[in-house]
Motif scaffolding. Structure first.
Motif, mmCIF file in Angstrom:
data_model
loop_
_atom_site.group_PDB
_atom_site.id
_atom_site.type_symbol
_atom_site.label_atom_id
_atom_site.label_comp_id
_atom_site.label_asym_id
_atom_site.label_seq_id
_atom_site.Cartn_x
_atom_site.Cartn_y
_atom_site.Cartn_z
ATOM 1 N N LEU A 1 -1.063 2.488 2.921
ATOM 2 C CA LEU A 1 -1.302 3.895 1.984
ATOM 3 C C LEU A 1 -1.383 5.207 3.299
ATOM 4 O O LEU A 1 -1.166 6.135 2.374
ATOM 5 N N ARG B 1 0.689 8.275 2.764
ATOM 6 C CA ARG B 1 0.116 9.303 2.423
ATOM 7 C C ARG B 1 -1.404 10.411 3.279
ATOM 8 O O ARG B 1 -1.915 10.168 2.830
ATOM 9 N N PRO B 2 -0.616 10.540 4.090
ATOM 10 C CA PRO B 2 -1.755 11.298 4.752
ATOM 11 C C PRO B 2 -2.568 12.113 4.178
ATOM 12 O O PRO B 2 -3.972 12.353 4.969
ATOM 13 N N VAL C 1 -9.217 7.733 -3.360
ATOM 14 C CA VAL C 1 -8.658 6.719 -3.547
ATOM 15 C C VAL C 1 -9.420 5.162 -3.212
ATOM 16 O O VAL C 1 -9.506 5.136 -1.350
ATOM 17 N N HIS D 1 5.984 5.103 -2.402
ATOM 18 C CA HIS D 1 6.606 5.001 -1.316
ATOM 19 C C HIS D 1 7.564 4.350 -1.198
ATOM 20 O O HIS D 1 7.189 3.000 -2.181
ATOM 21 N N ASN E 1 -7.389 12.908 -5.162
ATOM 22 C CA ASN E 1 -7.001 12.566 -3.571
ATOM 23 C C ASN E 1 -7.829 11.834 -3.108
ATOM 24 O O ASN E 1 -7.908 11.555 -1.671
ATOM 25 N N LEU F 1 -4.587 12.012 2.429
ATOM 26 C CA LEU F 1 -5.787 10.750 1.273
ATOM 27 C C LEU F 1 -6.477 11.020 1.765
ATOM 28 O O LEU F 1 -6.255 10.137 2.970
ATOM 29 N N GLY G 1 -3.086 11.235 -5.957
ATOM 30 C CA GLY G 1 -2.496 12.638 -5.271
ATOM 31 C C GLY G 1 -2.318 13.432 -6.548
ATOM 32 O O GLY G 1 -2.335 14.092 -6.447
ATOM 33 N N GLY H 1 0.980 -1.189 -0.340
ATOM 34 C CA GLY H 1 -0.186 0.381 -0.369
ATOM 35 C C GLY H 1 0.974 1.048 -0.270
ATOM 36 O O GLY H 1 0.614 2.000 -0.596
ATOM 37 N N ALA H 2 1.985 0.871 0.925
ATOM 38 C CA ALA H 2 2.774 2.135 0.861
ATOM 39 C C ALA H 2 3.206 2.553 -0.582
ATOM 40 O O ALA H 2 3.690 3.789 -1.236
#
Lengths: 623, 338
Positions: free
Chosen positions: B82, B86-87, B48, A311, B46, B89, A466, A305-306
């Motif tokens: 995730l 990516r806080p 998901v 990442h 932004n 999102l 994003g 997921g990261a």
């Protein structure tokens, strides 16, 4: 040089020594060995270590099952292994003597903690009569030292309770061995101050015990037992002593810096990999996020997921964990996202030998997923090499958008050696581009984003959430080439399967050719992978020194293989492959190149020794 | 930061053909969400949607956002990674009762207890649909299916009870027959900082048709659905004639208001620190044939996981400065060889 030790004239110069500390699990043998190792490293010796401990945290005291040992070779020249047979065995109790005596070289030196050789402990170790008195050790040099009582004696004056003083006896042993090998005490004294800061009595007791052990050597007229091993002539530079798991952790930190991407570790504690989680959890100022997940599956899932979020997703585990992660790794193969799976191998199957080394996960790394799901595999060959291989694994993962399996093992993980520190400037630049723009024009003339359009490496764009205009869906269902939409088309599945295979094969374009070391014109070639490197290198050196012609190839990249490997292998009449499994690389080489490679297999939870390998190679070539 | 563009349902709808069975409850949930998204004031890029496996898990393909259709049961774990990475999102997790409560039960409860900022929508149809009709972990005992020809002997999970037991900070329930109620619950879930879970009663018209009809059918709702309202006495019924009290032993019980008086009714408090009341309410109905609470059971503020993680990173950089690789490599004792 930080040599501040006095060098008494009685110390005889020797080129190397192999020392084995053995005691109860609670006796602090790992710490003692580690301290002796660090003092030797800072003294400038080359060295290699082999921690050898049981899976139980505290097996019943005094039993054979509870024996924990630490072997180290220190030398004045370049070495690659912790040595074959120790010349000195420090046995803190009868069980340690019983379990490790067979390892000692003929005529070697035994130092025992005499206080523990009483009826109860002798019985627990299975001795009817004390081996100190029955003549069974006559062939050895035996030094009986009442370590417990001498330690209690010096601690008594400090106001330390007898029970607490007993815990410091390993420092007495360390002091004595430090005296024997002319190791300065300062390094250890400094370390005691730092480690036990705030616990003044513990500091005092450990310092007193260490000094008492040292003084014992000085005053007990052991002059003929004092040696000096000069610093090794290593390549100039700054050195540190490091084990494989720490080097691997730092390699991941370095990879994150060199890729200019944040690192994310999802992990579930498992021996012998947990130390990587511990180490990376410390370095939050590098922007590293660590998740101790609820299980192995969640650990790899979170890492994936990261990665999806841009990442460098990493998961660290051992064999049982890789088995659990298999389905998610398969998803990463299908999603074509970067992911690094680090397998610190241990004895299997099932729980197997959690604290003992083995390298038997190669076939699982290669084939342990359903369907056609190829992925690259790299393996570290020494503790310090774990640093470089970690960077290489990340490079492949982010460049080719693929899961990569990095194989290390328990021996590399816990073993340490001096490392000439690289300059940060010399590390490879592994930056990659994230997708920022649409890459296709639709039938209606509108710009579109196709998540499975590929670059020259056959890698698809890494378009992270994003990013405006690049919204797309990915999933584990087969995707149409280009658009990434769900597709059940037979021809498309064939095409996508072929592309996934070709993409991994293409990695060979950016990996170095194998180098044949030793006698390139030899008839015999020893091929290895992973931690067997040290023993193979040492064995090949011995055979060549004895006048035999031998070549050596050691593999870092196990999938894909380096491009020249097949041609190189075919030049030799005989290819032998020492492996800590039943012949897994051997089978891959035979299948891939149709060469008659033969395995020299060992699965005993212990690494090969060089001497053992020389014998096994001679036997195999005499067939 | 520029203003969030004004969008419509069309902007949030992908070009993929929806492939659920005609008449499936999933359609109404999808429509409710596609219609709601423009109201949230968020950007598509932004947003998901992450799902596991099952009929519900096809959901991300139909949203014009980022999306991942992952593997069975693992979506809360993947989404956790995730959301931590990516806080910023908005991460939605979609799954069915098999995906979330059977194969993925472990990941669900741990995502909830960690309080990761995820909006988890559990489409509960009390049956396995994609594998064609086996009982699920929410199917009633005695359920006759292909794999239980003599009736299931399993006891089912109550998803709301499970979530509350897992320390969830936001728990709600809604159903696929009431778009406005669904949207209200989803908006609340979205607004909540932390893990939110919404159980959606969803009709599988092929393998478990009408499972919720006795409570969600328009004619039955007033009598059978207990609409929880924070700060209000819990009442329901065609003429609001019924209510809920707490027994002396702390159990919730349905009563006639006329018998006990309005003052005796329990006043709903979704913000109560202790989840006891919410849990008691979750136990009112043991199946969709009894008066069943819907709405927000629990909504409390707790530190959000990704934020807590980010704060530790920021604190480390504050105290140690940004990572210095050279310094790290030299952090153990070193020596020079000349």
């Amino acid at each position: 040089m930080t040599d501040t030790a006095e060098q008494p004239t009685t110390a005889r110069e020797i080129s190397h020594v192999i020392v084995r500390f053995a005691g109860d699990s609670g006796d602090g043998m790992q710490l003692t060995g580690d301290r002796f190792t660090n003092a030797s490293a800072l003294f400038g010796n080359d060295l290699a270590t082999l921690p050898d401990f049981p899976a139980e945290i505290r097996a019943p005291a005094g039993t054979l099952a509870g024996v924990s040992a630490f072997q180290v070779q220190i030398s004045d020249h370049d070495i690659t292994t912790p040595g074959d047979a120790p010349s000195v065995l420090i046995a803190m109790n009868p069980a340690a003597l019983k379990s490790d005596l067979h390892r000692l070289e003929a005529g070697g030196t035994i130092i025992v903690n005499e206080d523990t050789f009483e009826d109860r402990n002798l019985a627990k170790a299975g001795y009817g009569e004390s081996p100190l008195d029955d003549g069974s050790l006559d062939g050895y040099t035996l030094l009986k030292v009442p370590m417990t009582s001498l330690t209690k004696e010096v601690c008594n004056d400090l106001g330390v309770k007898a029970r607490d003083a007993d815990r410091s006896k390993n420092f007495f042993a360390l002091g004595l061995v430090s005296w024997m090998y002319s190791r300065p005490l300062e390094t250890t004294l400094d370390w005691i101050q730092e480690k036990f800061a705030g616990k003044d009595l513990v500091i005092a007791a450990n310092e007193a015990a260490l000094k008492a052990g040292h003084a014992f050597g000085e005053t007990a007229e052991l002059g003929e037992m004092r040696f000096v091993i000069k610093p090794a002539k290593l390549e100039p530079g700054t050195y540190t002593n490091i084990n494989g798991n720490t080097a691997l952790s730092w390699g991941l930190v370095a990879a994150s810096q060199q890729a200019n991407l944040p690192l994310f570790l999802g992990s579930y504690p498992i021996t012998p990999a947990s130390d990587i989680l511990h180490e990376l959890s410390k370095h939050k100022n590098f922007g590293i996020r660590t998740l101790q997940a609820e299980d192995e599956i969640a650990a790899v899932g979170a890492a994936l997921g990261a990665s999806y979020g841009g990442h460098i997703g990493v998961t660290t585990t051992s064999g049982p964990g890789v088995a659990l992660k298999g389905e998610t790794i398969g998803l990463a193969v299908s999603l074509e996202l970067p992911l690094v799976i680090i397998d610190i191998q241990r004895g299997g199957p099932s729980t197997g030998l959690p604290t003992k080394t083995e390298a038997s996960d190669l076939m699982m790394a290669m084939y342990g997923r359903h369907g056609e799901s190829p992925l690259p595999i790299v393996a570290a060959y020494s503790p310090t090499n774990c640093f470089d291989v970690a960077i290489e694994a990340v490079r492949i993962a982010i460049t080719y958008r693929t899961p990569v399996i990095l194989l290390s093992d328990g021996y590399l993980a816990n073993g340490s050696e001096p490392w000439r520190l690289p300059s940060v400037d010399s590390l490879p630049d592994i930056r990659v581009d994230l997708a920022t723009e649409t890459n296709h024009v639709g039938a209606d003339g509108e710009p579109e984003f196709w998540p499975y359009l590929r670059d020259d490496n056959l890698a698809r764009p890494w378009a992270v959430p994003g990013t405006p205009d690049l919204m797309h869906r990915v999933g584990g269902i087969e995707k149409q080439d280009g658009t990434g939409n769900i597709s059940y088309d037979p021809d498309n599945h064939q095409l996508m399967t072929d592309i996934r295979e070709a993409r991994i094969a293409k990695i060979a374009d950016t990996i170095p050719d194998v180098e044949v070391l030793g006698d390139v014109d030899a008839e015999l070639c020893i091929v290895g992978w992973g931690s067997t490197w040290g023993a193979i290198t040492s064995a090949v050196e011995r055979m060549r020194a004895a006048g035999q012609k031998v070549a050596q190839i050691h593999l870092t990249h196990l999938n894909p293989f380096p491009k020249n490997l097949g041609d190189e292998l075919r030049r030799f009449d005989r290819v032998l492959v020492p492996e800590m499994n039943t012949g897994q690389l051997t089978r891959l080489l035979r299948a891939e190149f149709l060469v008659d490679a033969q395995a020299i297999a060992k699965v005993m939870g212990q690494p090969f020794t060089a001497g053992e390998l020389v014998t096994r190679i001679q036997e195999a070539t005499n067939d | 930061m520029t203003d969030v563009p004004v969008t419509t349902k069309k902007d949030w709808t992908s070009d993929q053909e929806v492939r659920w069975c005609p008449g499936c409850g999933d359609y109404s949930i999808l429509t409710a969400i596609q219609l709601m998204m423009p109201d949230l004031g968020v950007r598509r890029e932004n947003t998901v949607f992450i799902s596991g496996i099952g009929c519900a898990a096809r959901f991300p393909y139909y949203m014009n956002t980022y999306g991942m259709h992952s593997i069975h049961g693992r979506s809360p774990a993947i989404a956790t990674g995730l959301a931590m990475a990516r806080p910023e999102l908005d991460v939605w997790v979609i799954g069915g009762d098999g995906d979330m409560l059977s194969i993925g039960g472990n990941h669900l409860i741990h995502a909830l207890r960690r309080n990761v900022n995820l909006n988890i929508l559990l489409f509960n149809n009390m049956i396995y649909g994609l594998t064609k009709g086996q009982f699920s972990p929410t199917s009633e005992t005695g359920k006759v299916t292909k794999s239980t020809p003599f009736g299931s002997v399993d006891r089912p999970f109550n998803p709301v009870s499970v979530a509350l037991g897992a320390e969830a900070t936001f728990v709600a329930r809604t159903h696929d027959m009431d778009r406005a109620h669904m949207q209200a619950m989803f908006k609340r879930a979205h607004a909540h900082q932390g893990a939110s879970i919404v159980e959606v009663f969803q009709n599988c018209n092929v393998f478990n048709d009408g499972a919720f009809a006795s409570i969600t059918k328009k004619d039955n709702r007033d009598a059978m659905l207990i609409d929880l309202q924070h700060g209000e006495p819990i009442r329901f019924g065609v003429d609001n004639e019924r209510g809920v009290i707490l027994d002396d032993d702390g159990l919730a019980r349905v009563v006639d208001v006329a018998d006990v008086g309005v003052e005796a009714l329990v006043v709903h408090d979704e913000t109560a620190d202790d989840p006891a009341l919410s849990f008691a309410l979750s136990r009112l109905a043991s199946g969709p044939d009894q008066p069943t609470p819907v709405g927000v059971f629990r909504a409390v503020e707790r530190p959000e996981y990704a934020q807590s993680t980010s704060q530790q990173l920021a604190a480390a950089q504050e105290s140690n400065g940004p990572g210095d690789l050279h310094a790290l490599l030299h952090s153990l004792p070193t020596w020079e060889v000349t």
